[in-house]
Design a protein around this motif. Structure first.
Motif, PDB file in Angstrom:
ATOM      1  N   ARG A  31       0.858  -1.190   0.000  1.00  0.00           N
ATOM      2  CA  ARG A  31       0.000   0.000   0.000  1.00  0.00           C
ATOM      3  C   ARG A  31       0.890   1.235   0.000  1.00  0.00           C
ATOM      4  NH1 ARG A  31      -2.757  -4.191   1.830  1.00  0.00           N
ATOM      5  NH2 ARG A  31      -5.031  -4.114   1.971  1.00  0.00           N
ATOM      6  N   GLN A  79      -0.596  -9.525  -5.077  1.00  0.00           N
ATOM      7  CA  GLN A  79      -2.013  -9.256  -5.334  1.00  0.00           C
ATOM      8  C   GLN A  79      -2.098  -8.145  -6.377  1.00  0.00           C
ATOM      9  OE1 GLN A  79      -5.352  -8.739  -6.041  1.00  0.00           O
ATOM     10  NE2 GLN A  79      -5.568 -10.060  -4.239  1.00  0.00           N
ATOM     11  N   ILE A  80      -2.613  -8.461  -7.555  1.00  0.00           N
ATOM     12  CA  ILE A  80      -2.540  -7.513  -8.684  1.00  0.00           C
ATOM     13  C   ILE A  80      -3.334  -6.230  -8.469  1.00  0.00           C
ATOM     14  CG2 ILE A  80      -4.443  -8.401 -10.096  1.00  0.00           C
ATOM     15  CD1 ILE A  80      -2.541  -8.124 -12.568  1.00  0.00           C
ATOM     16  N   ALA A  81      -4.370  -6.263  -7.631  1.00  0.00           N
ATOM     17  CA  ALA A  81      -5.203  -5.062  -7.450  1.00  0.00           C
ATOM     18  C   ALA A  81      -4.383  -3.855  -7.006  1.00  0.00           C
ATOM     19  CB  ALA A  81      -6.316  -5.334  -6.439  1.00  0.00           C
ATOM     20  N   PHE A  82      -3.365  -4.111  -6.164  1.00  0.00           N
ATOM     21  CA  PHE A  82      -2.586  -3.001  -5.618  1.00  0.00           C
ATOM     22  C   PHE A  82      -1.611  -2.408  -6.640  1.00  0.00           C
ATOM     23  CE2 PHE A  82      -4.070  -5.393  -1.940  1.00  0.00           C
ATOM     24  CZ  PHE A  82      -4.729  -4.368  -1.281  1.00  0.00           C
ATOM     25  N   GLU A  84      -2.583  -2.752 -10.352  1.00  0.00           N
ATOM     26  CA  GLU A  84      -3.533  -2.322 -11.394  1.00  0.00           C
ATOM     27  C   GLU A  84      -4.163  -0.979 -11.037  1.00  0.00           C
ATOM     28  OE1 GLU A  84      -5.975  -5.493 -13.326  1.00  0.00           O
ATOM     29  OE2 GLU A  84      -7.660  -4.309 -12.612  1.00  0.00           O
ATOM     30  N   MET A  85      -4.297  -0.706  -9.726  1.00  0.00           N
ATOM     31  CA  MET A  85      -4.917   0.560  -9.317  1.00  0.00           C
ATOM     32  C   MET A  85      -4.120   1.771  -9.803  1.00  0.00           C
ATOM     33  SD  MET A  85      -4.137   0.523  -5.208  1.00  0.00           S
ATOM     34  CE  MET A  85      -5.061   2.001  -4.804  1.00  0.00           C
ATOM     35  N   VAL A  91       0.907  -1.915 -13.556  1.00  0.00           N
ATOM     36  CA  VAL A  91       1.016  -3.276 -14.088  1.00  0.00           C
ATOM     37  C   VAL A  91       2.473  -3.578 -14.469  1.00  0.00           C
ATOM     38  CG1 VAL A  91       0.184  -4.884 -15.852  1.00  0.00           C
ATOM     39  CG2 VAL A  91      -1.395  -3.245 -14.811  1.00  0.00           C
ATOM     40  N   ASP A 111      -1.991 -13.469  -7.536  1.00  0.00           N
ATOM     41  CA  ASP A 111      -3.332 -13.438  -6.941  1.00  0.00           C
ATOM     42  C   ASP A 111      -4.177 -12.476  -7.771  1.00  0.00           C
ATOM     43  OD1 ASP A 111      -5.501 -13.826  -5.356  1.00  0.00           O
ATOM     44  OD2 ASP A 111      -4.556 -13.168  -3.492  1.00  0.00           O
ATOM     45  N   VAL A 112      -4.872 -13.046  -8.758  1.00  0.00           N
ATOM     46  CA  VAL A 112      -5.604 -12.221  -9.728  1.00  0.00           C
ATOM     47  C   VAL A 112      -7.099 -12.538  -9.718  1.00  0.00           C
ATOM     48  CG1 VAL A 112      -3.582 -11.910 -11.202  1.00  0.00           C
ATOM     49  CG2 VAL A 112      -5.111 -13.854 -11.628  1.00  0.00           C
ATOM     50  N   LYS A 113      -7.465 -13.699  -9.215  1.00  0.00           N
ATOM     51  CA  LYS A 113      -8.878 -14.114  -9.127  1.00  0.00           C
ATOM     52  C   LYS A 113      -9.618 -13.875 -10.438  1.00  0.00           C
ATOM     53  CE  LYS A 113      -9.101 -13.697  -4.081  1.00  0.00           C
ATOM     54  NZ  LYS A 113      -7.747 -13.191  -3.778  1.00  0.00           N
TER      55      LYS A 113
ATOM     56  N   TYR B 124      -9.465  -2.087  -6.490  1.00  0.00           N
ATOM     57  CA  TYR B 124     -10.069  -2.195  -7.829  1.00  0.00           C
ATOM     58  C   TYR B 124     -11.116  -1.107  -8.047  1.00  0.00           C
ATOM     59  CZ  TYR B 124      -8.208  -6.932  -8.855  1.00  0.00           C
ATOM     60  OH  TYR B 124      -7.408  -8.013  -9.138  1.00  0.00           O
ATOM     61  N   ALA B 127      -9.714   2.255  -8.592  1.00  0.00           N
ATOM     62  CA  ALA B 127      -9.044   2.347  -9.890  1.00  0.00           C
ATOM     63  C   ALA B 127     -10.040   2.528 -11.031  1.00  0.00           C
ATOM     64  CB  ALA B 127      -8.198   1.106 -10.140  1.00  0.00           C
TER      65      ALA B 127
END
Lengths: 316, 316
Positions: A31, A79-82, A84-85, A91, A111-113, B124, B127
């Motif tokens: 974060r 965890q990709i969300a952190f 991709e944001m 990315v 961790d992309v779910k 997410y 973003a």
């Protein structure tokens, strides 16, 4: 590379756990606001208050975390969300984090779910596990991780492309079965024919994984089973002795070391993840007081050793 | 921007449908191998056989598609998998596609099917719908689309951060309820208390959407209901008269125009998506023979007009 002699993901993971002597893994979920000021100040000087400054801060931090943890753990789980944001540069930081971790000998679980209909899932699977079509039908790896987390809601045809790439390239998936979050019971515990819904998902995972068994007795189709739900883990383990469990939610989310034994079978077949509890340990007690932000590297190192020791005691 | 006077996504979508006179939308799911040679040749000359050449081909193609369709449709739905598969430059093309579509006055529904535990979903949501923390606690939009598709498997706390941003910024979500793919019944039709599982998900969507109602009688929490399952659409519509339906699977996947009436309520409240059937129409009959790849723009334009006419006849 596409021969039948490819080593299965399950075998690679079991070997890495044995080599490092622990099933503990580290979640790379940085974060920006929690990064050490030393790192963000450095990137601020180099890149100014820009998006690049942020994503380089994240990457630099990750590289330091990887330097600290790579001698001790078999895998990391970014965890990709952190990432991709922060858009495309985020990315890019994700990709470089993956590359750095693999250079350091770690297995990487993205961790992309991800989930979608079959033809779309093929694009995700090719990107993360397989090869992507480039010019002149050349196929090239893009993210090239060892395994991904996937969501089962769309059923088999949203899983099959992943299975194909697992088999072809020695990769793995972890299917969300019983997640670690408080509201996971809303749908996952609905009663279906006298049994919780998540057990039906678990049974499907068994079928999906039957043709991707490694030599160590585990399938490369693993399951996500939250550390916060040990009773459910017992139920699932009964059904699937041969499944690898990816267990998130240890530490910060409330998963307790003494419950971890239920996720294993004969002390094998599970990996326990902690993210914030390790990488931002310097913001939490007792490490915040003992080390503070200045000695963030010591805090990360010590919190990991503590986790490894706790889990090890349970497995003895 | 964060005032209570923000216009709801549901109202914006209903207004756009009325303005354009059709509920048809176009899915931007470009497959590199199916792009017209005229475009890829141009990018090959400019960028060589590089990743940049591929992602610029995709972006240039999308811009042409958007030029063709934007006068006629209320929204486009870019599927992120087909961009993410090319890594960071792919995500850059995704971002620029979004920006271009919004400049042309289109609403943009990011088909991302994201899902995770609450704290991760917040990343997410920020973003795609909200604002992301930058330096000095500044908040900035990143993808800034009008709505996203989301997966419900983790329950309420994996949805709540999206709801917060929907309310704050006038955005929307479409929750996967009954998907268009053949195997969607495996889990979605499991019997729970005498009713299919997907109807339980639909009921939850109703609760999630109750506080985000627009002035036109629709909620900004919409549902994904596949065009290939009209009988299920009838069941869901009974439960949720106030829900917007996003209906994928028309055309290429087998959804038929005559069935589309079941997805609407009094001729309103649904958007029908076609992706490959429009953007790669020049590769399918009757357009392949009539126009061929050279006249791909005419094929795209005519296939869209045909779809609009078919759906219009049903709604009369």
């Amino acid at each position: 590379m596409e021969s039948n002699n490819v080593i299965s993901f399950a075998d690679k993971l079991i070997a890495a756990i044995e080599q490092k002597g622990t099933p503990c893994i580290v979640g790379l979920d940085p974060r920006f606001k929690d990064l050490p000021a030393a790192i963000t100040q450095q990137c601020l000087d180099e890149y100014g208050e820009t998006l690049t400054g942020i994503t380089h801060s994240i990457l630099r931090f990750n590289q330091q975390v990887i330097d600290i943890v790579s001698p001790y753990v078999p895998a990391v789980k970014p965890q990709i969300a952190f990432y991709e944001m922060y858009g495309p540069p985020g990315v890019q930081a994700y990709l470089e984090t993956i590359t750095y971790a693999r250079q350091k000998g770690l297995l990487v679980i993205a961790d992309v779910k991800r989930n979608d209909i079959g033809s779309t899932v093929a694009a995700y699977s090719n990107a993360f596990l397989g090869r992507v079509p480039f010019w002149n039908n050349q196929l090239k790896p893009v993210f090239n991780v060892d395994a991904v987390t996937v969501n089962p809601y769309l059923g088999s045809d949203g899983i099959q492309p992943f299975l194909d790439d697992c088999q072809k390239y020695g990769k793995g998936i972890f299917v969300l079965v019983k997640t670690s979050n408080p509201s996971s019971s809303e749908f996952q515990h609905l009663p279906v024919e006298g049994e919780a819904f998540y057990l039906h998902v678990a049974r499907k995972c068994k079928a999906w994984g039957e043709n991707i068994m490694g030599n160590q007795g585990f399938s490369s189709v693993g399951l996500v089973v939250g550390a916060t739900f040990p009773q459910e883990a017992i139920q699932i383990r009964k059904l699937l002795p041969q499944a690898l469990f990816l267990v998130p939610g240890f530490g910060f989310q409330g998963g307790k070391a003494e419950d971890m034994k239920h996720f294993f079978i004969n002390g094998r077949g599970a990996i326990i993840n902690s993210s914030r509890g390790i990488i931002h340990a310097y913001r939490q007690e007792p490490y915040a007081r003992k080390y503070g932000e200045e000695q963030y590297q010591q805090a990360i190192a010590e919190s990991l050793q503590t986790m490894i020791r706790q889990v090890d005691q349970i497995l003895q």
